[in-house]
Design a protein around this motif. Structure first.
Motif, PDB file in Angstrom:
ATOM      1  N   LYS A  74     -12.327   4.218   4.548  1.00  0.00           N
ATOM      2  CA  LYS A  74     -11.455   3.295   4.733  1.00  0.00           C
ATOM      3  C   LYS A  74     -10.764   2.850   3.213  1.00  0.00           C
ATOM      4  O   LYS A  74     -11.489   2.555   2.401  1.00  0.00           O
ATOM      5  CB  LYS A  74     -11.810   2.204   5.180  1.00  0.00           C
ATOM      6  N   GLU A  75      -9.271   2.767   3.337  1.00  0.00           N
ATOM      7  CA  GLU A  75      -8.685   2.686   2.000  1.00  0.00           C
ATOM      8  C   GLU A  75      -8.574   1.044   1.822  1.00  0.00           C
ATOM      9  O   GLU A  75      -8.613   0.195   2.699  1.00  0.00           O
ATOM     10  CB  GLU A  75      -7.091   2.900   2.103  1.00  0.00           C
ATOM     11  N   PHE A  76      -8.801   0.644   0.583  1.00  0.00           N
ATOM     12  CA  PHE A  76      -9.078  -0.861   0.261  1.00  0.00           C
ATOM     13  C   PHE A  76      -8.041  -1.199  -0.831  1.00  0.00           C
ATOM     14  O   PHE A  76      -7.724  -2.347  -0.811  1.00  0.00           O
ATOM     15  CB  PHE A  76     -10.517  -1.261  -0.066  1.00  0.00           C
ATOM     16  N   ASP A  77      -7.511  -0.110  -1.725  1.00  0.00           N
ATOM     17  CA  ASP A  77      -6.762  -0.650  -2.795  1.00  0.00           C
ATOM     18  C   ASP A  77      -5.715   0.739  -2.998  1.00  0.00           C
ATOM     19  O   ASP A  77      -6.204   1.767  -2.678  1.00  0.00           O
ATOM     20  CB  ASP A  77      -7.401  -0.969  -3.869  1.00  0.00           C
ATOM     21  N   ARG A  78      -4.671   0.624  -3.589  1.00  0.00           N
ATOM     22  CA  ARG A  78      -3.913   1.680  -3.892  1.00  0.00           C
ATOM     23  C   ARG A  78      -2.794   1.069  -4.895  1.00  0.00           C
ATOM     24  O   ARG A  78      -2.356  -0.321  -4.940  1.00  0.00           O
ATOM     25  CB  ARG A  78      -2.946   1.832  -2.749  1.00  0.00           C
ATOM     26  N   GLY A  79      -2.464   1.876  -5.870  1.00  0.00           N
ATOM     27  CA  GLY A  79      -1.753   1.396  -7.158  1.00  0.00           C
ATOM     28  C   GLY A  79      -0.935   2.743  -7.480  1.00  0.00           C
ATOM     29  O   GLY A  79      -1.348   3.578  -7.721  1.00  0.00           O
ATOM     30  N   GLU A  80       0.483   2.340  -7.958  1.00  0.00           N
ATOM     31  CA  GLU A  80       1.248   3.177  -8.671  1.00  0.00           C
ATOM     32  C   GLU A  80       1.780   2.776  -9.742  1.00  0.00           C
ATOM     33  O   GLU A  80       2.222   1.436  -9.841  1.00  0.00           O
ATOM     34  CB  GLU A  80       2.464   3.474  -7.597  1.00  0.00           C
ATOM     35  N   LYS A  81       1.659   3.597 -10.830  1.00  0.00           N
ATOM     36  CA  LYS A  81       2.022   3.443 -12.115  1.00  0.00           C
ATOM     37  C   LYS A  81       1.335   1.714 -12.651  1.00  0.00           C
ATOM     38  O   LYS A  81       1.954   0.941 -13.312  1.00  0.00           O
ATOM     39  CB  LYS A  81       3.688   3.138 -12.178  1.00  0.00           C
ATOM     40  N   ALA A  82       0.166   1.959 -12.243  1.00  0.00           N
ATOM     41  CA  ALA A  82      -0.537   0.625 -12.618  1.00  0.00           C
ATOM     42  C   ALA A  82      -1.216   0.825 -13.822  1.00  0.00           C
ATOM     43  O   ALA A  82      -1.825   1.712 -14.478  1.00  0.00           O
ATOM     44  CB  ALA A  82      -1.870   0.626 -11.645  1.00  0.00           C
ATOM     45  N   ILE A 110     -17.996   6.605  -7.328  1.00  0.00           N
ATOM     46  CA  ILE A 110     -18.978   5.499  -7.883  1.00  0.00           C
ATOM     47  C   ILE A 110     -19.970   4.984  -6.973  1.00  0.00           C
ATOM     48  O   ILE A 110     -19.581   4.398  -5.982  1.00  0.00           O
ATOM     49  CB  ILE A 110     -17.795   4.615  -8.331  1.00  0.00           C
ATOM     50  N   PRO A 111     -21.107   5.214  -7.534  1.00  0.00           N
ATOM     51  CA  PRO A 111     -22.187   4.414  -6.851  1.00  0.00           C
ATOM     52  C   PRO A 111     -21.962   3.034  -6.807  1.00  0.00           C
ATOM     53  O   PRO A 111     -21.461   2.523  -7.670  1.00  0.00           O
ATOM     54  CB  PRO A 111     -23.547   4.871  -7.412  1.00  0.00           C
ATOM     55  N   ALA A 112     -22.525   2.205  -5.931  1.00  0.00           N
ATOM     56  CA  ALA A 112     -22.498   0.797  -5.857  1.00  0.00           C
ATOM     57  C   ALA A 112     -22.990   0.124  -7.009  1.00  0.00           C
ATOM     58  O   ALA A 112     -22.577  -0.868  -7.711  1.00  0.00           O
ATOM     59  CB  ALA A 112     -23.157   0.354  -4.578  1.00  0.00           C
ATOM     60  N   SER A 113     -24.020   0.682  -7.609  1.00  0.00           N
ATOM     61  CA  SER A 113     -24.558   0.208  -8.935  1.00  0.00           C
ATOM     62  C   SER A 113     -23.662  -0.056 -10.031  1.00  0.00           C
ATOM     63  O   SER A 113     -23.988  -0.633 -10.851  1.00  0.00           O
ATOM     64  CB  SER A 113     -25.815   0.754  -9.380  1.00  0.00           C
ATOM     65  N   GLN A 114     -22.601   1.068 -10.032  1.00  0.00           N
ATOM     66  CA  GLN A 114     -21.681   1.057 -10.960  1.00  0.00           C
ATOM     67  C   GLN A 114     -20.337   0.671 -10.627  1.00  0.00           C
ATOM     68  O   GLN A 114     -19.382   0.953 -11.272  1.00  0.00           O
ATOM     69  CB  GLN A 114     -21.413   2.681 -11.735  1.00  0.00           C
ATOM     70  N   ALA A 115     -20.345  -0.220  -9.526  1.00  0.00           N
ATOM     71  CA  ALA A 115     -18.986  -0.746  -8.836  1.00  0.00           C
ATOM     72  C   ALA A 115     -19.186  -2.122  -8.810  1.00  0.00           C
ATOM     73  O   ALA A 115     -19.438  -2.867  -9.835  1.00  0.00           O
ATOM     74  CB  ALA A 115     -18.717  -0.098  -7.539  1.00  0.00           C
ATOM     75  N   TYR A 116     -19.368  -2.853  -7.582  1.00  0.00           N
ATOM     76  CA  TYR A 116     -19.580  -4.254  -7.455  1.00  0.00           C
ATOM     77  C   TYR A 116     -21.022  -4.680  -7.182  1.00  0.00           C
ATOM     78  O   TYR A 116     -21.212  -5.694  -7.249  1.00  0.00           O
ATOM     79  CB  TYR A 116     -18.521  -4.639  -6.496  1.00  0.00           C
ATOM     80  N   LYS A 122     -13.506  -9.727  -1.789  1.00  0.00           N
ATOM     81  CA  LYS A 122     -12.524 -10.354  -0.665  1.00  0.00           C
ATOM     82  C   LYS A 122     -11.134 -10.382  -0.913  1.00  0.00           C
ATOM     83  O   LYS A 122     -10.854 -10.487  -2.114  1.00  0.00           O
ATOM     84  CB  LYS A 122     -13.103 -11.839  -0.191  1.00  0.00           C
ATOM     85  N   SER A 123     -10.352 -10.331  -0.002  1.00  0.00           N
ATOM     86  CA  SER A 123      -8.724 -10.079  -0.076  1.00  0.00           C
ATOM     87  C   SER A 123      -8.490 -11.592  -0.719  1.00  0.00           C
ATOM     88  O   SER A 123      -8.680 -12.505  -0.177  1.00  0.00           O
ATOM     89  CB  SER A 123      -8.244  -9.755   0.942  1.00  0.00           C
ATOM     90  N   PRO A 124      -7.768 -11.727  -1.860  1.00  0.00           N
ATOM     91  CA  PRO A 124      -7.314 -13.095  -2.141  1.00  0.00           C
ATOM     92  C   PRO A 124      -6.431 -13.624  -1.215  1.00  0.00           C
ATOM     93  O   PRO A 124      -6.141 -15.080  -0.940  1.00  0.00           O
ATOM     94  CB  PRO A 124      -6.693 -12.791  -3.499  1.00  0.00           C
ATOM     95  N   ALA A 125      -5.571 -12.760  -0.462  1.00  0.00           N
ATOM     96  CA  ALA A 125      -4.642 -13.248   0.413  1.00  0.00           C
ATOM     97  C   ALA A 125      -5.277 -13.813   1.569  1.00  0.00           C
ATOM     98  O   ALA A 125      -4.793 -14.991   2.142  1.00  0.00           O
ATOM     99  CB  ALA A 125      -3.493 -12.229   0.971  1.00  0.00           C
ATOM    100  N   THR A 126      -6.214 -12.916   2.388  1.00  0.00           N
ATOM    101  CA  THR A 126      -6.432 -13.509   3.658  1.00  0.00           C
ATOM    102  C   THR A 126      -8.235 -13.859   3.504  1.00  0.00           C
ATOM    103  O   THR A 126      -8.545 -14.396   4.521  1.00  0.00           O
ATOM    104  CB  THR A 126      -6.477 -12.059   4.381  1.00  0.00           C
ATOM    105  N   GLY A 127      -8.998 -13.552   2.481  1.00  0.00           N
ATOM    106  CA  GLY A 127     -10.225 -14.034   2.475  1.00  0.00           C
ATOM    107  C   GLY A 127     -11.113 -13.114   3.249  1.00  0.00           C
ATOM    108  O   GLY A 127     -12.188 -13.163   3.377  1.00  0.00           O
ATOM    109  N   GLU A 128     -10.418 -12.030   3.705  1.00  0.00           N
ATOM    110  CA  GLU A 128     -11.183 -10.838   4.562  1.00  0.00           C
ATOM    111  C   GLU A 128     -11.901 -10.071   3.715  1.00  0.00           C
ATOM    112  O   GLU A 128     -11.649  -9.798   2.344  1.00  0.00           O
ATOM    113  CB  GLU A 128     -10.107 -10.067   5.236  1.00  0.00           C
TER     114      GLU A 128
END
Length: 181
Positions: A74-82, A110-116, A122-128
């Motif tokens: 499941k995609e959670f983020d995407r960026g172009e020329k970030a 990336i294992p969770a221990s090296q991520a969050y 949560k999404s800043p826009a929706t809180g989801e």
């Protein structure tokens, strides 16, 4: 200057050397068709398309295209020329970036221990919740370019000096006979 990590070697079992050399020969025979993957304490950096030149350091700022997914796909983020500072991202992403070269494409697991870790995101826009707690992450990254913080500061200063020299006058007048925009 690159960092060298020393790993203690385990004794090789009798007959294992033949199997190791057969594996090396097979890898060479497959050539560049197989992607190269490097592992760092659970972090996997797979080279999909090799880049060229130097690799960014933790003090650099990178320009990347990326897609972030949960291990489920499941995609959670995407960026172009970030644009992002290497030391300003999650640890696994920072370590992965430092293994990349300009123009290359990579897949980072990336294992969770090296991520969050145990923190959900949560999404800043929706809180989801977009990244559940203890989630392993997968990123597809293309490293377009990178610069040192010092290079970026020099460029900023040059632009500022140019703006001051213009003195708020705007663009200089065009010579006589030249069309005006």
């Amino acid at each position: 200057m690159s960092e060298i990590t020393r790993v203690p070697l385990q004794p090789v079992a009798k007959g294992s050397l033949t199997r190791i050399w057969l594996g090396v020969a097979l890898a060479v025979a497959l050539g560049s068709a197989a992607a190269v993957a490097t592992r760092y304490h659970g972090l996997v950096v797979e080279t999909v398309k090799a880049g060229q030149g130097a690799m960014p350091t933790s003090a650099d700022v990178v320009l990347v295209n990326y897609v972030g997914r949960l291990a489920s796909g499941k995609e959670f983020d995407r960026g172009e020329k970030a644009v992002m500072p290497v030391e300003g991202v999650i640890p696994g992403f920072a370590k992965g970036l430092q293994q990349m070269q300009r123009g290359g494409k990579y897949r980072i697991e990336i294992p969770a221990s090296q991520a969050y870790g145990a923190n959900e995101q949560k999404s800043p826009a929706t809180g989801e919740v977009v990244i559940p707690a203890n989630s392993d992450l997968v990123f597809e990254v293309e490293l377009l370019d990178f610069k040192s913080a010092a290079e970026i500061e020099r460029q900023r200063q040059m632009i500022q000096q140019m703006q001051q020299q213009m003195g708020g006058q705007g663009m200089p007048d065009m010579p006589h006979g030249a069309p005006k925009p």
